[in-house]
Design an enzyme around this catalytic site. Sequence first.
Site, PDB file in Angstrom:
ATOM      1  N   ASN A 209       0.619  -1.287   0.105  1.00 35.40           N
ATOM      2  CA  ASN A 209       0.182  -0.207  -0.164  1.00 35.40           C
ATOM      3  C   ASN A 209       0.961   0.784  -0.084  1.00 35.40           C
ATOM      4  O   ASN A 209       2.017   0.997   0.210  1.00 35.40           O
ATOM      5  CB  ASN A 209      -0.745  -0.022   1.419  1.00 35.40           C
ATOM      6  N   ASP A 278      -3.637  -6.851   5.018  1.00 34.84           N
ATOM      7  CA  ASP A 278      -4.810  -7.403   5.351  1.00 34.84           C
ATOM      8  C   ASP A 278      -4.783  -8.776   4.558  1.00 34.84           C
ATOM      9  O   ASP A 278      -5.547  -9.813   5.795  1.00 34.84           O
ATOM     10  CB  ASP A 278      -6.209  -6.598   5.325  1.00 34.84           C
ATOM     11  N   LYS A 335     -13.162  -0.469  15.587  1.00 37.28           N
ATOM     12  CA  LYS A 335     -11.656  -0.668  15.631  1.00 37.28           C
ATOM     13  C   LYS A 335     -11.401  -0.602  17.381  1.00 37.28           C
ATOM     14  O   LYS A 335     -10.884  -0.850  18.022  1.00 37.28           O
ATOM     15  CB  LYS A 335     -11.133  -0.177  15.070  1.00 37.28           C
ATOM     16  N   LYS A 339     -10.466  -4.081  19.295  1.00 40.10           N
ATOM     17  CA  LYS A 339      -9.211  -4.318  19.270  1.00 40.10           C
ATOM     18  C   LYS A 339      -8.512  -4.220  20.856  1.00 40.10           C
ATOM     19  O   LYS A 339      -7.352  -3.798  20.770  1.00 40.10           O
ATOM     20  CB  LYS A 339      -8.465  -3.577  18.145  1.00 40.10           C
TER      21      LYS A 339
HETATM   22  N1  CTP Z   1      -3.580  -3.734  11.915  1.00 42.27           N
HETATM   23  C1  CTP Z   1      -3.037  -4.656  12.173  1.00 42.27           C
HETATM   24  N2  CTP Z   1      -3.188  -5.704  11.695  1.00 42.27           N
HETATM   25  C2  CTP Z   1      -3.606  -6.001  10.215  1.00 42.27           C
HETATM   26  C3  CTP Z   1      -4.578  -4.745  10.459  1.00 42.27           C
HETATM   27  C4  CTP Z   1      -4.254  -3.547  11.146  1.00 42.27           C
HETATM   28  O1  CTP Z   1      -1.993  -4.402  13.602  1.00 42.27           O
HETATM   29  N3  CTP Z   1      -3.304  -7.213  10.236  1.00 42.27           N
HETATM   30  C5  CTP Z   1      -4.272  -2.355  12.825  1.00 42.27           C
HETATM   31  C6  CTP Z   1      -2.420  -1.197  12.199  1.00 42.27           C
HETATM   32  O2  CTP Z   1      -1.592  -0.815  12.345  1.00 42.27           O
HETATM   33  C7  CTP Z   1      -3.612  -0.212  12.924  1.00 42.27           C
HETATM   34  C8  CTP Z   1      -5.223  -0.489  12.984  1.00 42.27           C
HETATM   35  O3  CTP Z   1      -4.859  -2.158  12.981  1.00 42.27           O
HETATM   36  O4  CTP Z   1      -3.656   0.804  14.217  1.00 42.27           O
HETATM   37  C9  CTP Z   1      -6.647  -0.163  12.327  1.00 42.27           C
HETATM   38  O5  CTP Z   1      -5.871  -0.643  10.799  1.00 42.27           O
HETATM   39  P1  CTP Z   1      -7.012  -0.588   9.271  1.00 42.27           P
HETATM   40  O6  CTP Z   1      -6.356  -1.133   8.094  1.00 42.27           O
HETATM   41  O7  CTP Z   1      -7.341   1.426   9.483  1.00 42.27           O
HETATM   42  O8  CTP Z   1      -7.959  -1.168   9.781  1.00 42.27           O
HETATM   43  P2  CTP Z   1      -8.198  -2.533   9.686  1.00 42.27           P
HETATM   44  O9  CTP Z   1      -8.744  -3.327  11.188  1.00 42.27           O
HETATM   45  O10 CTP Z   1      -7.364  -3.783   8.710  1.00 42.27           O
HETATM   46  O11 CTP Z   1      -9.674  -3.250   9.102  1.00 42.27           O
HETATM   47  P3  CTP Z   1     -10.413  -2.419   7.911  1.00 42.27           P
HETATM   48  O12 CTP Z   1      -8.598  -2.111   6.686  1.00 42.27           O
HETATM   49  O13 CTP Z   1     -11.531  -3.588   7.287  1.00 42.27           O
HETATM   50  O14 CTP Z   1     -11.009  -1.046   8.094  1.00 42.27           O
END
Ligand code: CTP
Length: 398
Positions: A209, A278, A335, A339
């Site tokens: 990304n 993800d 979130k 979390k």
């Molecule tokens: N995060 C993580 N591990 C993952 C994905 C996200 O630790 N596999 C953490 C990121 O570092 C951030 C938080 O979770 O602090 C939110 O990340 P974000 O990308 O905004 O959300 P997601 O939880 O991945 O949800 P979505 O992509 O569905 O919005």
Amino acid sequence: MLSGKQVVLGVTGGIAAYKAVELCRLFIKDGATVRVIMTAAAKQFVTPLTFQTVSGNLVYDDLFAGSQRYTVDHVGLAQGANLFLIAPATANCLGKLAAGIADDLLSTTVLAAGCPVLLAPAMNTKMFENSTVQENIDKLTLRGYSFVAPVEGELACGESGGGRLAPLDSIFAAAKSLLLPALELRGVRLLVTAGPTREAIDPVRYLTNHSSGKMGYAIAQAAVEQGAEVTLVSGPVTLPAPAGVRMVRVTTAQEMYAAVLSLYSEIDVVVKAAAVADYRPATVQEAKIKKDGDMALSLVRTPDILAELGKRKQNQVLVGFAAETDNLRENALVKLARKNLELIVANDLTEDGAGFNTDTNVVKFYFKDGQEKQLPRMPKLAVAREIIREIKRIMNIV
Ligand code: CTP
């Protein structure tokens, strides 16, 4: 208090230059050694003899004259300094520093300095509000320069407004906090993750990304500034490691997961600024995939690192980020709860100057206790310092 500390005081050409004489005296009274550098324009307002008498030291004003004290003046002055203070800092001075121009002794010495640099701008209101000046201030803040903002009041030009040199006691207090930092996070072990992760498809291709790592690196720097023991778990980015930080470099989400989880029990605060992928390809092809019509890529989930930290939390403070293109508040709050975080820093990626690969960010804080706080557009280092301030509040560190 300041004995043994060496301050280089840069004076540039504004009417407030006369106030720098009194500022110089405050440092001398407190035991500091002050070496004054004047620009040619500053000497139109105050004579070098005045500063020489108050500081008890030779005044430096010529890049080429050579004072005999140092082999090379600008290097010697820079190396010996514990703090570099420029007061008043004119618009011209800020512009030169932001552009890296070194055409006189002062601008050259600042570039050679390794110590904190504190700038106290003073100029006409319109000049201070000018977008070029503001952009220069943003740029310098981002590079770690500190500022004592000018205040409102009567100006020498007859106008009234912002741009007046900050009160001398404010400048002196800001200088003191840089010379004798409070180190309020001493003993606190903080882990920050930064950058993207990279998920291989075959030996030459990967999924990733736009994350640049700038936000996470700024947080690491802001935490080190306050004496924290910082571990920076970084995905692949091109940024240099901040000084004083323990670096752990990873590539994939799985590697980041393993690194963070293995350190977690010895950590007090985790800030997850990384943009973790993800999904990863279900299989990594060993040989380069050859094109053959359309193709479908099968993806599987990567572990959610932060959610796992939330589950295993003992006493740690957990701070997450939420990067959103819609329903910022709703998504961030989900979130925060899911979390098990103390704070989530949400940024709306559709907003100008926010999110990935920019030098600034526009964020909103959502706290576990229901409080919310919107910050204006700021350089990422300034946002990082705000996050550190909130972490201290959560930990009851004044
Ligand atoms: N995060 C993580 N591990 C993952 C994905 C996200 O630790 N596999 C953490 C990121 O570092 C951030 C938080 O979770 O602090 C939110 O990340 P974000 O990308 O905004 O959300 P997601 O939880 O991945 O949800 P979505 O992509 O569905 O919005």
